[in-house]
Each structure stands twice: as C-alpha cells, then as structure tokens.
Motif scaffolding. Structure first.
Motif, PDB file in Angstrom:
ATOM      1  N   GLY A  36      63.270 -14.746 -49.814  1.00 56.83           N
ATOM      2  CA  GLY A  36      62.064 -15.055 -50.235  1.00 56.83           C
ATOM      3  C   GLY A  36      61.232 -14.147 -51.492  1.00 56.83           C
ATOM      4  O   GLY A  36      60.690 -13.927 -52.022  1.00 56.83           O
ATOM      5  N   LEU A  37      61.371 -12.473 -51.254  1.00 54.61           N
ATOM      6  CA  LEU A  37      61.146 -11.403 -51.572  1.00 54.61           C
ATOM      7  C   LEU A  37      61.050 -11.307 -53.074  1.00 54.61           C
ATOM      8  O   LEU A  37      60.463 -11.330 -53.956  1.00 54.61           O
ATOM      9  CB  LEU A  37      61.595 -10.341 -50.320  1.00 54.61           C
ATOM     10  CG  LEU A  37      60.629 -10.111 -49.285  1.00 54.61           C
ATOM     11  CD1 LEU A  37      61.460 -10.520 -48.051  1.00 54.61           C
ATOM     12  CD2 LEU A  37      60.685  -8.159 -49.102  1.00 54.61           C
ATOM     13  N   THR A  38      62.641 -11.199 -53.405  1.00 55.43           N
ATOM     14  CA  THR A  38      62.660 -11.066 -55.481  1.00 55.43           C
ATOM     15  C   THR A  38      62.593 -12.133 -55.529  1.00 55.43           C
ATOM     16  O   THR A  38      62.312 -11.879 -56.620  1.00 55.43           O
ATOM     17  CB  THR A  38      64.814 -10.479 -55.114  1.00 55.43           C
ATOM     18  OG1 THR A  38      65.627 -11.687 -54.145  1.00 55.43           O
ATOM     19  CG2 THR A  38      65.054  -9.537 -54.666  1.00 55.43           C
ATOM     20  N   ALA A  39      62.845 -13.376 -54.792  1.00 55.90           N
ATOM     21  CA  ALA A  39      62.625 -14.374 -55.136  1.00 55.90           C
ATOM     22  C   ALA A  39      60.779 -14.639 -55.959  1.00 55.90           C
ATOM     23  O   ALA A  39      59.849 -15.406 -56.845  1.00 55.90           O
ATOM     24  CB  ALA A  39      62.914 -16.250 -54.966  1.00 55.90           C
ATOM     25  N   GLY A  40      59.904 -14.118 -55.216  1.00 56.32           N
ATOM     26  CA  GLY A  40      58.335 -14.723 -54.987  1.00 56.32           C
ATOM     27  C   GLY A  40      57.991 -12.695 -55.871  1.00 56.32           C
ATOM     28  O   GLY A  40      57.256 -13.647 -56.649  1.00 56.32           O
ATOM     29  N   ALA A  41      58.792 -12.105 -55.880  1.00 54.93           N
ATOM     30  CA  ALA A  41      58.635 -10.818 -57.055  1.00 54.93           C
ATOM     31  C   ALA A  41      58.683 -11.006 -58.376  1.00 54.93           C
ATOM     32  O   ALA A  41      58.099 -11.260 -59.399  1.00 54.93           O
ATOM     33  CB  ALA A  41      59.357  -9.665 -56.556  1.00 54.93           C
ATOM     34  N   ASN A  42      60.328 -12.428 -58.257  1.00 51.93           N
ATOM     35  CA  ASN A  42      60.207 -12.915 -59.509  1.00 51.93           C
ATOM     36  C   ASN A  42      59.502 -13.536 -60.354  1.00 51.93           C
ATOM     37  O   ASN A  42      59.266 -13.434 -61.238  1.00 51.93           O
ATOM     38  CB  ASN A  42      61.829 -13.434 -59.669  1.00 51.93           C
ATOM     39  CG  ASN A  42      62.569 -13.538 -60.688  1.00 51.93           C
ATOM     40  OD1 ASN A  42      62.359 -12.882 -61.509  1.00 51.93           O
ATOM     41  ND2 ASN A  42      63.326 -14.804 -61.586  1.00 51.93           N
ATOM     42  N   ALA A  43      59.266 -14.800 -59.015  1.00 56.12           N
ATOM     43  CA  ALA A  43      58.254 -16.072 -60.548  1.00 56.12           C
ATOM     44  C   ALA A  43      56.741 -14.633 -60.404  1.00 56.12           C
ATOM     45  O   ALA A  43      55.829 -15.424 -61.098  1.00 56.12           O
ATOM     46  CB  ALA A  43      57.643 -15.944 -58.703  1.00 56.12           C
ATOM     47  N   ALA A  44      56.534 -13.487 -60.034  1.00 50.27           N
ATOM     48  CA  ALA A  44      55.046 -12.501 -59.970  1.00 50.27           C
ATOM     49  C   ALA A  44      55.382 -12.067 -61.516  1.00 50.27           C
ATOM     50  O   ALA A  44      54.389 -12.365 -62.667  1.00 50.27           O
ATOM     51  CB  ALA A  44      55.030 -12.089 -59.475  1.00 50.27           C
ATOM     52  N   LEU A  45      56.300 -11.772 -61.382  1.00 50.74           N
ATOM     53  CA  LEU A  45      56.995 -11.082 -62.894  1.00 50.74           C
ATOM     54  C   LEU A  45      56.803 -12.184 -63.545  1.00 50.74           C
ATOM     55  O   LEU A  45      56.209 -11.688 -64.799  1.00 50.74           O
ATOM     56  CB  LEU A  45      58.702 -10.737 -62.907  1.00 50.74           C
ATOM     57  CG  LEU A  45      58.561 -10.427 -63.860  1.00 50.74           C
ATOM     58  CD1 LEU A  45      58.242  -8.982 -65.115  1.00 50.74           C
ATOM     59  CD2 LEU A  45      60.549 -10.471 -63.554  1.00 50.74           C
TER      60      LEU A  45
END
Length: 324
Positions: free
Chosen positions: A94-103
């Motif tokens: 979930g870390l990169t997906a969360g960062a990607n959604a925030a991006l």
C-alpha cells in the motif's frame, strides 16, 4: 572476520557492476552516444548538441534510476525484516499506491503545487496507505500473518490505484523516468540519501528485530521506537521514489530475496547490498524499456511488473522460503 572480508569483496564487485550498468545505460538508447562524448559530458566543460542531450536528459534520468532503485529495494528489505514477512514490499503493502494516489490528487486539485509540495503529499499518501494495510491486517483475531497482510495490501492497493486512475492517468503516475530534471533531483536526492543513511545506522537493530520480537527485547532494544524510526525511513524512501518515478511495484520484493542468496540473512549486509543491487536493476530495467522498441518507449513499470509478478508467484508457491 572472514565473512566481513567476503562481504567487502562482494560489495566491491557490486559497485563495479553499478558503474558498468550506469555507463551502458548512458551510452545506449533511442540515440546511442559515444564513450568519448559521455566522458566529455561528465568531466569537461565541452559543449555540443549530443553533450547537452547527455547532461540535460539522459544523465538526470539515470541518476534518478539509481536513487529510485536503491530507495525501493532498501524499503522492501526493511519491511521484510521488520514484519518478518517474505512477501513484504512497498508496492504490495500500500505505500506506493498511497503515494501514487496522493500524487495524482495533488496534480489534479493543486496544479500550482511546487515539487517540494508534491513530495510531501507522496510521503503522506505512503503513510496513509501503509496505515490502512496494517490496520486491516491487525483487525482480526490472531494479529498479523504474511498472507493476511498481502491480501490487505492487494485490496488497499487496488482501491488507491483506482482512485489515482479516476483522478489522473499520466506517464508520471503510471511509473516512469521520462522528463526527470535536475530541479527534481535536487529536492528528492537529499531525502533519499538521509533515509538510506539512517537505514544503514539501524541495520544492526533490524537484524535482531528480524529474528524475533522477544530476542530484540531481551537484548535491550526499545522495539517500539526502532519500529517507528524504520517506518519513517520506509515512508520517506517509498514516497520519494513515487514522487520521482511514479508507482513501481515488486522491486522491493525481488531485490532483498536475491541479495540474501549472495550475502546471507544479516541485515547489516542486506541493506547496503540491496541499495546497490536495486540501483543496478533499475538502470537495466530503464535501459530495456528505452531500447526494446526504440524509438518508442516501454514504461519501466511494465518492465518491472513483467519480471516481478512471476517472482512473486514463485515465492508464494514456495511459502516465502524460495530465496531465504
């Protein structure tokens, strides 16, 4: 002592391999450059069209590949050691997906945000994604288990990826290094460098923590504080990588497993070796994406996924012990 000498030898070879991978990735591409022009671009004040292309387009891109690969590989190694979960990976939990959604949200709703603001948003998104995964994974009786965490990670990642795609789809959020600039690197590299340094400092504590919680407590470790610091390091590494290259999965899963075959299970050796091996892997993946269908470009995220998914399935089939 003998093992330390062996590691020094292996690490030295890996550094040479990193230099070679960097040179190859700089020379070959849609438009090949000569070794002479590469030398002039790196070590002289010479000017010229090809030299300018090297300095302003290819060099920042390959420097970004080095730092993104190192960041994702080390964050994956930390997560596997901290959770004692062989399937842990910032892209799967979930870390990169969360960062990607925030991006994506930042690009869509705050179009005037500068690059520092985008990076902070990625840090927050990575922390939220990880928090959701671990919260769901711990919500049932029995606490964490490797496969429960992976299932929670898959669900949260799918949800956050859907949000990102609903907001914005671009090469950046899809995962790529196209258009990386020196301005971006000046902001991102210090964060990744500091986080990698802290990871090295905590590698001894991580080595003990990876054995068992009881062993760490018995040796006087303040496990809560160490886990909190490691979580911050992982969030910084994953968030910075996404801010620079978009959503990339599987690097943090594959590289630590490969490294353990070479240097063993001691995280004092796994962390630095993962950084170098991850950098090499990312350089070669980006090179493959640029050359396999030149002059068109295959997204590096697709290249990584093609390699990472079979690796993931193999580890699942072996119960997590295929490469440990």
């Amino acid at each position: 002592m003998r093992y330390n000498a062996r590691f020094s030898y292996i690490f030295g070879i890996s550094l040479l391999a990193l230099v070679l991978a960097f040179v190859v990735s700089m020379v070959f591409g849609a438009a090949d450059v000569s070794l002479k022009n590469l030398w002039l671009a790196l070590f002289s004040d010479s000017t010229g069209q090809q030299i300018s292309v090297i300095q302003e387009i290819r060099l920042p891109r390959e420097v970004a590949a080095i730092f993104v690969g190192a960041a994702l590989a080390v964050s994956g190694a930390i997560m596997q050691g901290m959770t004692r979960n062989p399937l842990a990976d910032p892209g799967l939990l979930g870390l990169t997906a969360g960062a990607n959604a925030a991006l994506a949200a930042t690009l869509a709703f705050i179009p005037g945000a500068n690059y520092f603001g985008i990076m902070i948003a990625c840090f927050i998104g990575a922390a939220i994604g990880a928090g959701l995964v671990f919260g769901i994974g711990a919500s049932r009786r029995g606490g964490f288990s490797p496969f429960r965490i992976v299932l929670a990670g898959a669900a949260v990642s799918a949800f956050l990826t859907a949000i990102a795609e609903a907001i914005d789809v671009s090469m950046w959020t899809a995962g790529g290094l196209i258009g990386t600039s020196w301005g971006q690197l000046q902001i991102i590299i210090p964060f990744i460098t500091i986080a990698l340094f802290v990871a090295l400092l905590l590698s001894r504590q991580l080595a003990v923590l990876s054995l068992s919680e009881e062993a760490a407590i018995g040796l006087g470790q303040k496990t809560g504080q160490i886990k909190a610091m490691l979580f911050v390091v992982v969030t910084l590494l994953a968030g910075a990588a996404v801010a620079l290259a978009g959503n990339l999965a599987f690097i943090g899963l594959m590289i630590p497993h490969i490294v353990r075959v070479i240097v063993g299970s001691d995280y004092r050796f796994i962390i630095p070796m993962s950084a170098v091996t991850g950098a090499i892997f990312m350089l070669l993946a980006d090179l493959f994406g640029r050359t396999v269908n030149a002059p068109f470009e295959t997204p590096v995220a697709a290249v990584v996924a093609m390699l990472g998914l079979p690796f993931f399935l193999l580890i699942v089939r072996k119960g997590g012990g295929a490469f440990t």
